[in-house]
Design an enzyme around this catalytic site. Structure first.
Site, PDB file in Angstrom:
ATOM      1  N   GLU A   1       0.837  -1.165  -0.090  1.00  0.00           N
ATOM      2  CA  GLU A   1      -0.087   0.082   0.119  1.00  0.00           C
ATOM      3  C   GLU A   1       1.016   1.242   0.064  1.00  0.00           C
ATOM      4  O   GLU A   1       1.548   1.442   0.792  1.00  0.00           O
ATOM      5  CB  GLU A   1      -0.750  -0.018   1.443  1.00  0.00           C
ATOM      6  CG  GLU A   1      -1.640   1.202   1.195  1.00  0.00           C
ATOM      7  CD  GLU A   1      -2.523   1.443   2.324  1.00  0.00           C
ATOM      8  OE1 GLU A   1      -3.738   2.264   2.252  1.00  0.00           O
ATOM      9  OE2 GLU A   1      -2.329   0.911   3.379  1.00  0.00           O
TER      10      GLU A   1
ATOM     11  N   GLU B   1       4.853   4.689   3.468  1.00  0.00           N
ATOM     12  CA  GLU B   1       4.591   6.008   4.102  1.00  0.00           C
ATOM     13  C   GLU B   1       5.739   6.844   4.327  1.00  0.00           C
ATOM     14  O   GLU B   1       6.573   6.363   4.849  1.00  0.00           O
ATOM     15  CB  GLU B   1       3.562   5.354   5.322  1.00  0.00           C
ATOM     16  CG  GLU B   1       3.482   6.935   6.104  1.00  0.00           C
ATOM     17  CD  GLU B   1       2.548   7.888   5.277  1.00  0.00           C
ATOM     18  OE1 GLU B   1       1.499   7.507   4.515  1.00  0.00           O
ATOM     19  OE2 GLU B   1       3.136   9.120   5.160  1.00  0.00           O
TER      20      GLU B   1
ATOM     21  N   ASP C   1      -3.508  11.614  -1.547  1.00  0.00           N
ATOM     22  CA  ASP C   1      -3.864  13.091  -1.886  1.00  0.00           C
ATOM     23  C   ASP C   1      -4.310  13.644  -3.303  1.00  0.00           C
ATOM     24  O   ASP C   1      -3.654  13.204  -4.086  1.00  0.00           O
ATOM     25  CB  ASP C   1      -2.364  13.976  -1.533  1.00  0.00           C
ATOM     26  CG  ASP C   1      -2.055  13.636  -0.099  1.00  0.00           C
ATOM     27  OD1 ASP C   1      -2.978  13.500   0.988  1.00  0.00           O
ATOM     28  OD2 ASP C   1      -0.887  13.182   0.346  1.00  0.00           O
TER      29      ASP C   1
ATOM     30  N   THR D   1     -10.564   2.167   5.317  1.00  0.00           N
ATOM     31  CA  THR D   1      -9.269   3.032   5.555  1.00  0.00           C
ATOM     32  C   THR D   1      -9.695   4.018   6.761  1.00  0.00           C
ATOM     33  O   THR D   1     -10.801   4.450   6.835  1.00  0.00           O
ATOM     34  CB  THR D   1      -8.428   3.673   4.634  1.00  0.00           C
ATOM     35  OG1 THR D   1      -9.141   4.740   4.201  1.00  0.00           O
ATOM     36  CG2 THR D   1      -8.437   2.725   3.389  1.00  0.00           C
ATOM     37  N   GLU D   2      -8.930   4.880   7.499  1.00  0.00           N
ATOM     38  CA  GLU D   2      -9.095   5.969   8.213  1.00  0.00           C
ATOM     39  C   GLU D   2     -10.074   7.022   7.374  1.00  0.00           C
ATOM     40  O   GLU D   2     -10.848   7.654   8.060  1.00  0.00           O
ATOM     41  CB  GLU D   2      -7.853   6.249   8.987  1.00  0.00           C
ATOM     42  CG  GLU D   2      -7.455   5.609  10.165  1.00  0.00           C
ATOM     43  CD  GLU D   2      -6.434   4.678  10.130  1.00  0.00           C
ATOM     44  OE1 GLU D   2      -6.001   4.522   8.708  1.00  0.00           O
ATOM     45  OE2 GLU D   2      -5.626   3.959  10.880  1.00  0.00           O
ATOM     46  N   TYR D   3      -9.187   7.422   6.611  1.00  0.00           N
ATOM     47  CA  TYR D   3      -9.961   8.390   5.679  1.00  0.00           C
ATOM     48  C   TYR D   3     -11.151   7.965   5.301  1.00  0.00           C
ATOM     49  O   TYR D   3     -12.153   8.640   5.026  1.00  0.00           O
ATOM     50  CB  TYR D   3      -9.033   8.814   4.472  1.00  0.00           C
ATOM     51  CG  TYR D   3      -8.106  10.032   4.681  1.00  0.00           C
ATOM     52  CD1 TYR D   3      -7.043   9.868   5.772  1.00  0.00           C
ATOM     53  CD2 TYR D   3      -8.308  11.253   4.121  1.00  0.00           C
ATOM     54  CE1 TYR D   3      -6.163  10.782   6.123  1.00  0.00           C
ATOM     55  CE2 TYR D   3      -7.463  12.314   4.453  1.00  0.00           C
ATOM     56  CZ  TYR D   3      -6.437  12.125   5.543  1.00  0.00           C
ATOM     57  OH  TYR D   3      -5.867  13.084   6.048  1.00  0.00           O
ATOM     58  N   GLU D   4     -11.376   6.769   4.710  1.00  0.00           N
ATOM     59  CA  GLU D   4     -12.696   6.278   4.247  1.00  0.00           C
ATOM     60  C   GLU D   4     -13.687   6.442   5.191  1.00  0.00           C
ATOM     61  O   GLU D   4     -15.004   6.724   5.021  1.00  0.00           O
ATOM     62  CB  GLU D   4     -12.534   4.781   3.850  1.00  0.00           C
ATOM     63  CG  GLU D   4     -13.830   4.155   3.035  1.00  0.00           C
ATOM     64  CD  GLU D   4     -13.207   2.682   2.522  1.00  0.00           C
ATOM     65  OE1 GLU D   4     -12.288   2.359   2.346  1.00  0.00           O
ATOM     66  OE2 GLU D   4     -14.361   2.155   2.151  1.00  0.00           O
TER      67      GLU D   4
HETATM   68  N1  SAM Z   1      -4.382   5.756   2.944  1.00  0.00           N
HETATM   69  C1  SAM Z   1      -4.644   6.290   4.194  1.00  0.00           C
HETATM   70  C2  SAM Z   1      -6.304   6.383   4.352  1.00  0.00           C
HETATM   71  O1  SAM Z   1      -6.952   6.097   3.299  1.00  0.00           O
HETATM   72  O2  SAM Z   1      -6.877   6.609   5.669  1.00  0.00           O
HETATM   73  C3  SAM Z   1      -4.225   7.709   4.196  1.00  0.00           C
HETATM   74  C4  SAM Z   1      -4.658   8.839   3.135  1.00  0.00           C
HETATM   75  S1  SAM Z   1      -3.810  10.335   3.337  1.00  0.00           S
HETATM   76  C5  SAM Z   1      -4.756  11.320   2.551  1.00  0.00           C
HETATM   77  C6  SAM Z   1      -2.427  10.059   2.145  1.00  0.00           C
HETATM   78  C7  SAM Z   1      -1.266   9.535   2.549  1.00  0.00           C
HETATM   79  O3  SAM Z   1      -0.237   9.253   1.555  1.00  0.00           O
HETATM   80  C8  SAM Z   1      -0.373  10.543   3.792  1.00  0.00           C
HETATM   81  O4  SAM Z   1      -0.109   9.894   4.910  1.00  0.00           O
HETATM   82  C9  SAM Z   1       0.948  10.960   3.064  1.00  0.00           C
HETATM   83  O5  SAM Z   1       1.861  11.220   3.748  1.00  0.00           O
HETATM   84  C10 SAM Z   1       1.307   9.778   1.943  1.00  0.00           C
HETATM   85  N2  SAM Z   1       1.830  10.133   0.605  1.00  0.00           N
HETATM   86  C11 SAM Z   1       1.412  10.862  -0.032  1.00  0.00           C
HETATM   87  N3  SAM Z   1       2.418  11.141  -1.180  1.00  0.00           N
HETATM   88  C12 SAM Z   1       3.228  10.065  -0.715  1.00  0.00           C
HETATM   89  C13 SAM Z   1       4.399   9.505  -1.486  1.00  0.00           C
HETATM   90  N4  SAM Z   1       4.585  10.148  -2.510  1.00  0.00           N
HETATM   91  N5  SAM Z   1       5.054   8.497  -1.131  1.00  0.00           N
HETATM   92  C14 SAM Z   1       4.539   7.985   0.151  1.00  0.00           C
HETATM   93  N6  SAM Z   1       3.613   8.294   0.900  1.00  0.00           N
HETATM   94  C15 SAM Z   1       2.813   9.446   0.491  1.00  0.00           C
END
Ligand code: SAM
EC number: 2.1.1.33
Length: 211
Positions: free
Chosen positions: A43, A68, A117, A190-193
């Site tokens: 992931e 991450e 993001d 997921t947490e965001y979901e």
């Molecule tokens: N997947 C999780 C969820 O659905 O709850 C987290 C979603 S959060 C909006 C996006 C996560 O992706 C953040 O923790 C961010 O640090 C990580 N992230 C963004 N771009 C990344 C990259 N290029 N490489 C690794 N992690 C990344």
């Protein structure tokens, strides 16, 4: 994911070198790190790790990687791994742009992108995890029949990703425009979901492969 900066996070992660790679020490030797030849699912952007740790607990026959880049977020994944005593998951604390340093070509069976993001501004398109630069990396590390599973609440990112992946020569084996409408017992939130669906947002999902 915005989370308060924790200056102690790096030292905390370094205490578990058999679970977390923070300095690239396992780059190119991920299967050896697991010490078995089970399939590898990754992931990218795991956030606090609810999804990947739940999946790992359900599927001991698969090796999981949480990638991450934020150390202050990764500590939450580490806590879950330790609390649950999971042995089939490793954590890579680095940016996805380094993906092919860690994995050999064709080493990965599945890659999950959950609530990445959205980077809605046009000038930030290249930062989206479904931009062609990232797709090229995924193609390199995935097996020929490897899959990308993608979920988001963001309609713009979903539409962009469908187009970007299709332009890159991928095809879709599943598309769901309202995931929570049907009762999918297989779905792991997921947490965001959870946050977005509690607010009434629609969740989009797709599965894709390379031609
Ligand atoms: N997947 C999780 C969820 O659905 O709850 C987290 C979603 S959060 C909006 C996006 C996560 O992706 C953040 O923790 C961010 O640090 C990580 N992230 C963004 N771009 C990344 C990259 N290029 N490489 C690794 N992690 C990344």
């Amino acid at each position: 994911m915005r989370m308060r900066y924790k200056p102690w996070a790096e030292d905390y992660l370094k205490k578990e070198p058999n679970i977390v790679d923070i300095d690239g020490s396992h780059a190119g030797r991920i299967s050896e790190w697991f010490d078995n030849d089970q399939p590898i699912y990754i992931e990218v952007g795991s956030g606090m790790g609810q999804f990947i740790t739940t999946l790992a607990a359900k599927h001991p026959e698969i090796n999981f990687i949480s990638m991450e880049r934020e150390k202050s977020v990764m500590i939450k994944v580490l806590d879950k791994v330790i609390e649950q005593g999971l042995t089939n998951i490793k954590l890579i604390c680095n940016d996805a742009i380094e993906l092919n340093d860690y994995f050999k070509d064709g080493e990965v069976s599945r890659l999950y992108l959950n609530f990445s993001d959205p980077w809605p501004k046009k000038r930030h398109t290249k930062r989206r995890l479904t931009y062609q630069t990232y797709l090229a990396l995924y193609k390199q590390v995935l097996k020929d029949d490897g899959e990308i599973h993608f979920k988001t609440d963001n309609r713009g990112l979903f539409a962009y990703s469908l187009e970007s992946m299709s332009q890159f020569g991928m095809y879709y084996t599943k598309i769901n425009l309202n995931l929570h409408e049907e009762d999918d017992e297989e779905n792991i939130e997921t947490e965001y979901e959870r946050k977005f669906s509690d607010k009434g947002s629609r969740i989009y999902r797709m599965e894709a492969k390379f031609h």
